[in-house]
Design a protein around this motif. Sequence first.
Motif, PDB file in Angstrom:
ATOM      1  N   LEU A   1       0.817  -1.216   0.000  1.00 33.83           N
ATOM      2  CA  LEU A   1       0.000   0.000   0.000  1.00 33.83           C
ATOM      3  C   LEU A   1       0.853   1.269   0.000  1.00 33.83           C
ATOM      4  N   LEU A   2       2.030   1.207   0.602  1.00 31.80           N
ATOM      5  CA  LEU A   2       2.863   2.402   0.763  1.00 31.80           C
ATOM      6  C   LEU A   2       3.184   3.093  -0.563  1.00 31.80           C
TER       7      LEU A   2
ATOM      8  N   LEU B   1      -0.204   8.869  -4.633  1.00 35.23           N
ATOM      9  CA  LEU B   1      -1.368   9.738  -4.485  1.00 35.23           C
ATOM     10  C   LEU B   1      -1.071  10.958  -3.618  1.00 35.23           C
ATOM     11  N   GLN B   2      -0.203  10.781  -2.616  1.00 36.47           N
ATOM     12  CA  GLN B   2       0.117  11.845  -1.663  1.00 36.47           C
ATOM     13  C   GLN B   2       1.634  11.889  -1.484  1.00 36.47           C
ATOM     14  N   PRO B   3       2.363  12.502  -2.421  1.00 35.48           N
ATOM     15  CA  PRO B   3       3.833  12.510  -2.349  1.00 35.48           C
ATOM     16  C   PRO B   3       4.334  13.156  -1.053  1.00 35.48           C
TER      17      PRO B   3
ATOM     18  N   PRO C   1      11.201  11.991   2.447  1.00 33.06           N
ATOM     19  CA  PRO C   1      11.572  11.026   3.492  1.00 33.06           C
ATOM     20  C   PRO C   1      11.460  11.600   4.906  1.00 33.06           C
ATOM     21  N   SER C   2      11.860  12.869   5.061  1.00 31.27           N
ATOM     22  CA  SER C   2      11.753  13.487   6.387  1.00 31.27           C
ATOM     23  C   SER C   2      10.296  13.603   6.822  1.00 31.27           C
ATOM     24  N   GLY C   3       9.402  13.823   5.839  1.00 31.31           N
ATOM     25  CA  GLY C   3       7.982  13.889   6.155  1.00 31.31           C
ATOM     26  C   GLY C   3       7.421  12.548   6.593  1.00 31.31           C
ATOM     27  N   LEU C   4       7.913  11.466   5.985  1.00 31.24           N
ATOM     28  CA  LEU C   4       7.482  10.127   6.376  1.00 31.24           C
ATOM     29  C   LEU C   4       7.941   9.795   7.793  1.00 31.24           C
ATOM     30  N   VAL C   5       9.180  10.167   8.109  1.00 35.61           N
ATOM     31  CA  VAL C   5       9.707   9.930   9.458  1.00 35.61           C
ATOM     32  C   VAL C   5       8.876  10.686  10.493  1.00 35.61           C
ATOM     33  N   ALA C   6       8.451  11.900  10.151  1.00 41.07           N
ATOM     34  CA  ALA C   6       7.668  12.716  11.077  1.00 41.07           C
ATOM     35  C   ALA C   6       6.284  12.138  11.341  1.00 41.07           C
ATOM     36  N   LEU C   7       5.778  11.301  10.417  1.00 42.70           N
ATOM     37  CA  LEU C   7       4.457  10.698  10.603  1.00 42.70           C
ATOM     38  C   LEU C   7       4.447   9.625  11.685  1.00 42.70           C
TER      39      LEU C   7
ATOM     40  N   LEU D   1      -1.267   5.362   7.482  1.00 47.24           N
ATOM     41  CA  LEU D   1      -2.461   6.039   7.979  1.00 47.24           C
ATOM     42  C   LEU D   1      -2.280   7.551   7.977  1.00 47.24           C
ATOM     43  N   GLY D   2      -1.045   8.006   8.244  1.00 43.76           N
ATOM     44  CA  GLY D   2      -0.769   9.440   8.189  1.00 43.76           C
ATOM     45  C   GLY D   2      -0.942   9.997   6.791  1.00 43.76           C
ATOM     46  N   LEU D   3      -0.454   9.267   5.792  1.00 42.13           N
ATOM     47  CA  LEU D   3      -0.625   9.689   4.404  1.00 42.13           C
ATOM     48  C   LEU D   3      -2.100   9.674   4.000  1.00 42.13           C
TER      49      LEU D   3
END
Length: 365
Positions: free
Chosen positions: A21-22, A28-30, A33-39, A259-261
């Motif tokens: 799913l990732l 769909l929601q680019p 990497p830093s944003g993914l870590v923050a989630l 889930l954050g995305l």
Amino acid sequence: MLRSVLSRVTEDYLLLALLLLLPILLWLQPAAPSGLVALVDWHTVAALAGLMLLSKALEASGYLARFASVLLGWCHTERRLAQLLLLFAALLSAIVTNDVALFILLPIALSIGRLSGMAVGRLVIFLALAVNAGSSLTPIGNPQNLLLWQASGYSFWQFTLMMAPLALSLLLMILLLSCIAFAATRLTIKVPHNNNSDNRRLFGWSLAGYPLFILAMEYQLAPYAAVGLLATYFILKRSVVKAIDWLLLLVFILMFINLGLLAQMPLLQPLAIQIMAIPDGSYVGGALLSQLISNVPAAIFLQNFTTDWRALSFGVSVGGFGLAIGSLANLIALRLSQQQGLWREFHCWSLPMFVLSLLLGWLLL
């Protein structure tokens, strides 16, 4: 080692689903990497790791098996034993949260299975159901209650009294279901023998570590405490570190990211507005959205669209039943039990429980 890990990944359908799913969500929601870590809620991941280490160490000491044998001496039938553990699980989860209650009781349940020959899988399923019901009682029983309690402005006792009819009714329903699920057959006991000094020391300082680690969690120091525990066990009892289900941590990290995305997608906001517009939308929306993104993210998302705190709190509590993803406690119980075929049996009990509790909550509202 790599082969065994890959083998486990292929058997873990949830982990596979999250991995597949990732890339779709990132398309769909680019996100950087830093944003993914923050989630990722790293405090929760660290807390989970620390509790896994402590519970595995207590289990490895063998003293939980001795406690289980005492418990078996009091309860001579499967049904009586199950109901006692379910009541204790519900009470404990209202005080120390549903996740912590599971980490305390799951090793005991597994020891009971080894000592008595009882099919422990069903007991694990009902423990997960019981902690979801019991934790709904108080503001500190689970993360979604804590969030909604603070948002509502109610006092501790106002929130507890508001949730009491639902929590007690859910627990009663689970106890009635346990009369069907567990037989009144007598249990046989194999008394364990483990009195060596190494086991006593492992049990002693692991047990002492529980309140200290929970205190560290309260003061947002879980990452530091988890690193300290990991280093301690790695030096003194490396077998405990090797026995941990590290893939469970990966599942949680991927869940936070996915889930954050999903929650950031613009299409969810109009959907939430439409759900809230239907009769009892806060309740129905909380219950149904929990089946898709788990009840904690559902509470976080929907609190922005309603002020009916009672209905939303009821909804996300009921949403902990149904699909395994409805509550993180379900995932913890199913993963740590390591019982074959348990996911299918879990849904055989949890899905009817969801339908019944959804109707029950609606009647109470």
